[in-house]
Design a protein around this motif. Structure first.
Motif, PDB file in Angstrom:
ATOM      1  N   PHE A  67      -4.964   4.319   0.805  1.00 30.51           N
ATOM      2  CA  PHE A  67      -3.470   3.713   1.006  1.00 30.51           C
ATOM      3  C   PHE A  67      -2.620   3.867   1.706  1.00 30.51           C
ATOM      4  CE2 PHE A  67      -4.628   3.910  -3.538  1.00 30.51           C
ATOM      5  CZ  PHE A  67      -5.576   2.721  -3.854  1.00 30.51           C
ATOM      6  N   ASP A  68      -2.593   5.012   2.240  1.00 28.72           N
ATOM      7  CA  ASP A  68      -1.544   5.378   3.155  1.00 28.72           C
ATOM      8  C   ASP A  68      -2.046   5.306   5.002  1.00 28.72           C
ATOM      9  OD1 ASP A  68      -0.305   6.927   2.066  1.00 28.72           O
ATOM     10  OD2 ASP A  68      -1.186   8.610   2.018  1.00 28.72           O
ATOM     11  N   GLU A  69      -3.616   5.238   5.046  1.00 26.88           N
ATOM     12  CA  GLU A  69      -4.328   4.595   5.772  1.00 26.88           C
ATOM     13  C   GLU A  69      -4.108   2.833   6.086  1.00 26.88           C
ATOM     14  OE1 GLU A  69      -5.930   4.602   8.715  1.00 26.88           O
ATOM     15  OE2 GLU A  69      -7.179   3.116   8.185  1.00 26.88           O
TER      16      GLU A  69
ATOM     17  N   GLU B 149      -0.650   2.008   7.762  1.00 30.99           N
ATOM     18  CA  GLU B 149      -0.472   2.513   9.501  1.00 30.99           C
ATOM     19  C   GLU B 149      -1.264   0.980   9.954  1.00 30.99           C
ATOM     20  OE1 GLU B 149      -1.004   5.560  10.895  1.00 30.99           O
ATOM     21  OE2 GLU B 149      -1.858   4.955  12.682  1.00 30.99           O
ATOM     22  N   ALA B 150      -2.902   0.958   9.166  1.00 28.00           N
ATOM     23  CA  ALA B 150      -3.717  -0.173  10.052  1.00 28.00           C
ATOM     24  C   ALA B 150      -3.026  -1.609  10.079  1.00 28.00           C
ATOM     25  CB  ALA B 150      -4.458   0.322   9.596  1.00 28.00           C
ATOM     26  N   ASP B 151      -2.299  -1.915   8.909  1.00 26.12           N
ATOM     27  CA  ASP B 151      -2.383  -3.236   8.475  1.00 26.12           C
ATOM     28  C   ASP B 151      -0.915  -3.439   9.178  1.00 26.12           C
ATOM     29  OD1 ASP B 151      -4.825  -3.355   7.472  1.00 26.12           O
ATOM     30  OD2 ASP B 151      -3.838  -3.565   5.400  1.00 26.12           O
ATOM     31  N   ALA B 152      -0.029  -2.964   9.466  1.00 27.14           N
ATOM     32  CA  ALA B 152       1.201  -3.222  10.062  1.00 27.14           C
ATOM     33  C   ALA B 152       0.442  -3.254  12.231  1.00 27.14           C
ATOM     34  CB  ALA B 152       1.951  -1.589  10.356  1.00 27.14           C
ATOM     35  N   VAL B 153      -0.367  -2.488  12.384  1.00 23.52           N
ATOM     36  CA  VAL B 153      -1.218  -3.034  13.686  1.00 23.52           C
ATOM     37  C   VAL B 153      -1.506  -5.089  13.335  1.00 23.52           C
ATOM     38  CG1 VAL B 153      -2.411  -3.046  15.386  1.00 23.52           C
ATOM     39  CG2 VAL B 153      -1.894  -0.725  13.830  1.00 23.52           C
TER      40      VAL B 153
ATOM     41  N   ASN C 255       0.870  -1.351   0.109  1.00 23.80           N
ATOM     42  CA  ASN C 255      -0.090   0.197  -0.232  1.00 23.80           C
ATOM     43  C   ASN C 255       0.822   1.206   0.482  1.00 23.80           C
ATOM     44  OD1 ASN C 255      -3.237  -0.378   0.398  1.00 23.80           O
ATOM     45  ND2 ASN C 255      -2.275  -2.325   1.469  1.00 23.80           N
ATOM     46  N   ARG C 256       2.286   0.904   0.431  1.00 23.95           N
ATOM     47  CA  ARG C 256       3.529   2.276   0.210  1.00 23.95           C
ATOM     48  C   ARG C 256       3.414   2.907  -0.962  1.00 23.95           C
ATOM     49  NH1 ARG C 256       8.447   2.688   4.160  1.00 23.95           N
ATOM     50  NH2 ARG C 256       9.056   1.547   3.014  1.00 23.95           N
TER      51      ARG C 256
END
Lengths: 92, 343
Positions: free
Chosen positions: B274-276, B279-283, B254-255
């Motif tokens: 995509f930016d969201e 961060e979200a999917d790293a969590v 996504n980055r």
């Protein structure tokens, strides 16, 4: 994440003030837990506020956050998955 | 969802039956059943069979938003369920043939999590994200959005079907992930809403299923796989593994997707989706691997193989879609069924 602090709601006055206007927090404080994910970030759950060195709350859009500990994230203090690209190992 | 255009005899008859435009459904259903059998026995590859994949997609859609003009009662019609089961059986077998399940780790949370990270870290063929970041044209970005729109405009829904089938730690973990997907109570923050905004910003149709006619069979197969796993309690391990793999292969791509849109001058209203996810999917990947998938296996070790199958199957079918898209682009063709649909 050196200068940022994870503060327990119940212990910090500043955090209690910050919490008053915070849409993510519910009425009753949930205990804070930090999971040290092997080869990955620190996963922080519960009622906490994340502050910058100036005491101001850092932008945050979710309840549970992953904090970078490999140093490579471009979203610090949050994790962006970069630890996988650099082969970060949490154990020596 | 608006009625899609049929892609062959089977989907044509199915759409007529559910829209009530046949003289007698009682007469049409045995014909539909026979056509299903013929289609399955003569297809060279169900994963790339437009008629079968569209028929299956429409049968599943009765459980989601419905199909315009189709009566709600069709969702649990025994004849349609039997027909769906015939297609599903062939589809599942083909997916199992395509999937290599890795050696099973210990049935502990940490071992399952580590194995899922290892599996999702393997090179799975061509990289669409690197191509999007560096080289994709504006038209190709739009094609990319069309392929993804089939799922992203209802993002999280197929996996949500699994929640009542889980308990304890794995259930809490899935709900934690899904709550984030659904915007934590803020409709505008729902990932499906962020995706719709991206499409609108590019002047595209943001209606769910609006581009269904444009996507090839393999894109429908990617989506049908989630519905197959999500709608069968028998496959609850697989849908959990599928979600874990999905989250684990999301942050960095996504980055790169975001970078591709920025390269073409698009602003934050386009790239926020995509930016969201960076961060979200790293969590989510941590919660999904350790608590959801690992927690499920610890509570029921018999599901270990299913969890890894679901993860590996998701990756394998996704790779087939990526190969189709990248091969089309490398040959200077559109990866969609009609090149003007996304314009």
């Amino acid at each position: 994440m050196g200068v940022d602090r994870v503060a327990d709601q119940q212990d910090t006055e500043g955090a209690q003030e910050a919490r008053a206007g915070h849409p993510l927090n519910s009425g009753s404080a949930a205990p804070v837990s930090v999971v040290a994910c092997p080869d990955g970030p620190l996963l922080v759950r519960g009622d906490f506020t994340l502050l910058g060195a100036d005491g101001e709350e850092l932008p945050r859009t979710r309840r549970t956050v992953a904090l970078c500990r490999c140093g490579a994230s471009v979203l610090k203090p949050y994790c962006d998955g970069s630890h996988k690209l650099i082969g970060f190992r949490s154990e020596p | 969802m608006k009625q899609p255009s049929p892609r062959g005899e089977l989907s044509a008859l199915l759409l007529s039956v559910i829209a009530g435009s046949v003289a007698s459904a009682q007469d049409a259903l045995p014909r539909l059943d026979a056509l299903t059998g013929e289609s399955i026995s003569r297809t060279p590859d169900i994963l790339h069979d437009d008629d079968l994949q569209l028929a299956l997609f429409c049968l599943y859609e009765l459980h989601y938003s419905g199909v315009d003009g189709a009566g709600d009662d069709w969702e649990w019609d025994p004849d349609l369920l039997r027909i769906r089961h015939r297609i599903e059986a062939a589809f599942e077998q083909r997916v199992r043939d395509e999937t290599v399940v890795p050696a099973l780790p210990e049935p502990t949370s940490e071992a399952v999590c580590a194995e899922l990270f290892r599996l999702t870290g393997e090179d799975g063929g061509p990289s669409m994200s690197r191509f999007v970041a560096k080289s994709a044209t504006d038209d190709q970005l739009r094609e990319f959005l069309v392929h993804k729109s089939v799922n992203q405009l209802r993002e999280a829904d197929p996996h949500t079907f699994a929640i009542p089938r889980l308990s304890g730690r794995s259930k809490a973990a899935m709900v934690e992930i899904q709550a984030d997907e659904y915007g934590n109570g803020l409709p505008a923050r729902m990932h499906s809403a962020l995706y719709a905004r991206t499409m609108r910003e590019l002047g595209m149709d943001d209606a769910y299923g609006g581009y269904l006619d444009a996507v090839p069979a393999i894109t429908l197969a990617v989506n049908n796989l989630m519905s197959l796993f999500g709608l069968h309690r028998r496959l609850r391990g697989a849908i959990v593994g599928h979600l874990a793999a999905y989250e684990m292969t999301s942050s960095q791509p996504n980055r790169l997707y975001s970078r591709g849109f920025k390269r073409h001058g698009y602003g934050p209203d386009v790239t926020e989706y995509f930016d969201e996810h960076v961060e979200a999917d790293a969590v989510h990947e941590q919660i999904a691997g350790r608590d959801m998938a690992g927690g499920l296996v610890e509570s029921d070790p018999r599901l270990l193989e299913d969890v890894l199958f679901g993860a590996a199957a998701g990756l394998a079918i996704d790779t087939l879609m990526t190969v189709h898209i990248m091969e089309s682009w490398e040959a200077g063709r559109s990866s969609l069924r009609a090149s003007d649909v996304a314009a």
